[in-house]
Design a protein around this motif. Structure first.
Motif, PDB file in Angstrom:
ATOM      1  N   GLY A 250       0.807  -1.211   0.000  1.00  0.00           N
ATOM      2  CA  GLY A 250       0.000   0.000   0.000  1.00  0.00           C
ATOM      3  C   GLY A 250       0.840   1.261   0.000  1.00  0.00           C
ATOM      4  O   GLY A 250       0.569   2.211  -0.758  1.00  0.00           O
ATOM      5  N   ALA A 251       1.882   1.301   0.842  1.00  0.00           N
ATOM      6  CA  ALA A 251       2.722   2.495   0.945  1.00  0.00           C
ATOM      7  C   ALA A 251       3.494   2.757  -0.346  1.00  0.00           C
ATOM      8  O   ALA A 251       3.590   3.908  -0.809  1.00  0.00           O
ATOM      9  N   ILE A 252       4.038   1.700  -0.941  1.00  0.00           N
ATOM     10  CA  ILE A 252       4.782   1.869  -2.195  1.00  0.00           C
ATOM     11  C   ILE A 252       3.858   2.361  -3.303  1.00  0.00           C
ATOM     12  O   ILE A 252       4.209   3.252  -4.101  1.00  0.00           O
ATOM     13  N   ALA A 253       2.646   1.797  -3.355  1.00  0.00           N
ATOM     14  CA  ALA A 253       1.692   2.212  -4.392  1.00  0.00           C
ATOM     15  C   ALA A 253       1.279   3.669  -4.214  1.00  0.00           C
ATOM     16  O   ALA A 253       1.218   4.437  -5.190  1.00  0.00           O
ATOM     17  N   VAL A 254       1.009   4.073  -2.981  1.00  0.00           N
ATOM     18  CA  VAL A 254       0.628   5.464  -2.725  1.00  0.00           C
ATOM     19  C   VAL A 254       1.766   6.401  -3.097  1.00  0.00           C
ATOM     20  O   VAL A 254       1.562   7.444  -3.752  1.00  0.00           O
ATOM     21  N   GLY A 255       3.003   6.048  -2.706  1.00  0.00           N
ATOM     22  CA  GLY A 255       4.154   6.897  -3.013  1.00  0.00           C
ATOM     23  C   GLY A 255       4.399   7.030  -4.500  1.00  0.00           C
ATOM     24  O   GLY A 255       4.681   8.127  -5.013  1.00  0.00           O
ATOM     25  N   MET A 274      -4.908   4.547  -6.091  1.00  0.00           N
ATOM     26  CA  MET A 274      -4.243   5.199  -4.957  1.00  0.00           C
ATOM     27  C   MET A 274      -5.128   5.188  -3.707  1.00  0.00           C
ATOM     28  O   MET A 274      -4.653   4.956  -2.594  1.00  0.00           O
ATOM     29  N   VAL A 275      -6.437   5.397  -3.889  1.00  0.00           N
ATOM     30  CA  VAL A 275      -7.365   5.390  -2.765  1.00  0.00           C
ATOM     31  C   VAL A 275      -7.416   4.003  -2.127  1.00  0.00           C
ATOM     32  O   VAL A 275      -7.345   3.849  -0.902  1.00  0.00           O
ATOM     33  N   GLN A 356      -5.292  15.761  -9.610  1.00  0.00           N
ATOM     34  CA  GLN A 356      -4.188  16.422  -8.933  1.00  0.00           C
ATOM     35  C   GLN A 356      -4.490  16.655  -7.462  1.00  0.00           C
ATOM     36  O   GLN A 356      -3.613  16.588  -6.602  1.00  0.00           O
ATOM     37  N   VAL A 357      -5.762  16.955  -7.161  1.00  0.00           N
ATOM     38  CA  VAL A 357      -6.147  17.163  -5.760  1.00  0.00           C
ATOM     39  C   VAL A 357      -5.944  15.876  -4.961  1.00  0.00           C
ATOM     40  O   VAL A 357      -5.351  15.874  -3.869  1.00  0.00           O
ATOM     41  N   LEU A 358      -6.427  14.756  -5.503  1.00  0.00           N
ATOM     42  CA  LEU A 358      -6.314  13.475  -4.788  1.00  0.00           C
ATOM     43  C   LEU A 358      -4.861  13.036  -4.646  1.00  0.00           C
ATOM     44  O   LEU A 358      -4.487  12.408  -3.654  1.00  0.00           O
ATOM     45  N   ARG A 359      -4.041  13.373  -5.623  1.00  0.00           N
ATOM     46  CA  ARG A 359      -2.645  12.950  -5.579  1.00  0.00           C
ATOM     47  C   ARG A 359      -1.924  13.553  -4.365  1.00  0.00           C
ATOM     48  O   ARG A 359      -0.926  13.006  -3.891  1.00  0.00           O
ATOM     49  N   ILE A 360      -2.422  14.673  -3.848  1.00  0.00           N
ATOM     50  CA  ILE A 360      -1.845  15.287  -2.654  1.00  0.00           C
ATOM     51  C   ILE A 360      -2.686  14.984  -1.413  1.00  0.00           C
ATOM     52  O   ILE A 360      -2.160  14.721  -0.338  1.00  0.00           O
TER      53      ILE A 360
END
Length: 399
Positions: A250-255, A274-275, A356-360
């Motif tokens: 999960g962490a690698i995918a989010v990063g 990402m969600v 872009q909003v979700l990416r942050i």
């Protein structure tokens, strides 16, 4: 289990739990007494009666066995009562249904005299007569549970649930076995393995029991109880390994997705992935915290032994350090959110592109969640480790 000092004149106790076994008890007692006479060992036969109403007690007494009353119902409760009352240096236990071989116990005695703490029978090496074990147990239940037990605890045995087993009474008493049901059989092997006891096995046979009624064992129900017990006594396999895999993926995918979308072959991964990766990361992190709290509680209460490595980590990871780490992760998530708000302000708080909003926003929310969870875990760990006054048993049974 209460401390009991035994009788130096008795080397071996053959112990049988009993609940309405009038049909088969006599033959089992005669076989056990016959082995004691043939081998010349100083021994006794103890029947731990769990509330029989069919006259099993009188049968045992008439044949020369000693009957112990075990008022609390359950397989484990009956054996605990019998172990407490046993006079022998060594105990060999087995069911009173005439399925186990009480005639040929020489291998058990030899291994116990040689220094083994626990000697397990192996029915698969010794032989299982046709009809003695249901196919579900023979080909699925026992192999699977024995394999899981071997994987988790490395006792070095092939038949984790054989009921005919011998042990050094003093050493097993020191394990303070607690379970009163069928889990007792697993608890004995698990705790002996965790305590680094010397566990050995000998071949033994299993034949069809001589009862006309169905056995007390319930296949799926008792099988699940054994599996549940094995999992609870192995936080690594229940929490750490699955939690670590979920957290890292999960962490690698989010990063990675925080930088931008990823294309693998013909499949694209973006903010929707990402969600879900955030949820996977949070679940894995929570599993790791449960592993820590479970180990902390189990070692505090004496359910699990504490290794030197664990003691070193527990001593260095204080409640205050946990709070600081949690606060740092929490503030990092807040900081990422503030950066996003500032960027939004530079656009006069106008409409933003959702991706872009979700990416942050997703990493910000993840940091806030993980940080807050760490803070709560640290407080709860502090509760578990509050120094307490040790209580002493009111009485020690001595005969």
């Amino acid at each position: 289990m209460n401390t009991y000092h035994g009788d130096d004149s008795v080397e071996l106790t053959i112990l049988m739990p009993c609940l309405n076994e009038a049909e088969t008890l006599e033959v089992c007692v005669r076989k056990a007494l016959g082995f004691i006479e043939r081998s010349g060992i100083a021994g006794e036969v103890v029947i731990s009666d769990n509330g029989s109403t069919d006259g099993s007690q009188s049968i045992a007494t008439r044949l020369g066995a000693r009957v112990v009353d075990a008022p609390q119902r359950g397989y484990g409760a009956a054996l605990i009562a019998g172990i407490e009352a046993a006079r022998g240096t060594y105990i060999i236990m087995g069911d009173a249904d005439d399925s186990y071989d009480f005639v040929n116990l020489d291998g058990y005695v030899e291994r116990l005299r040689g220094g083994a703490d626990l000697v397990m029978g192996n029915r698969f090496k010794g032989g299982i007569e046709p009809g003695a074990m249901p196919p579900l147990h023979k080909y699925l239940g026992n192999p699977v549970l024995s394999g899981i037990g071997q994987l988790f605890f490395r006792p070095g045995i092939g038949d984790f649930h054989c009921g005919l087993r011998g042990f050094n009474r003093r050493r097993i008493t020191e394990l303070e076995l607690q379970t009163t049901g069928m889990e007792f059989a697993s608890e004995m092997v698990v705790k002996a393995s965790l305590a680094r006891y010397r566990v050995e096995e000998v071949p033994t046979t299993l034949k069809k029991d001589g009862r006309s009624r169905p056995p007390h064992l319930r296949s799926w129900h008792d099988g699940w109880r054994h599996l549940r017990f094995l999992l609870l006594f192995s936080p690594r396999w229940l929490f750490i390994y699955p939690g670590l895999v979920a957290f890292l993926i999960g962490a690698i995918a989010v990063g990675a997705l925080a930088i931008g979308p990823i294309q693998v072959g013909g499949v694209g991964f973006d903010v929707t992935t990402m969600v879900y990766a955030t949820a996977l990361c949070a679940i894995g992190y929570q599993a790791l915290m449960f592993a820590w709290l479970t180990k902390l509680y189990a070692t505090q209460e004496g359910f699990l032994p504490a290794s030197p490595r664990y003691r070193a980590v527990a001593a260095s990871w204080t409640q205050e350090r946990g709070l600081l780490v949690g606060l740092a992760i929490f503030l990092l998530g807040i900081l990422i959110g503030i950066v996003q708000v500032v960027r939004w302000g530079n656009l006069d708080f106008g409409p933003l592109e959702a991706g872009q909003v979700l990416r942050i926003a997703v990493p910000s929310a993840l940091g806030i969640m993980l940080g807050f969870q760490t803070i709560l875990m640290s407080f709860f760990a502090g509760v578990l480790t509050i120094p307490r006054r040790e209580t002493r048993p009111e009485a020690i049974i001595e005969n």
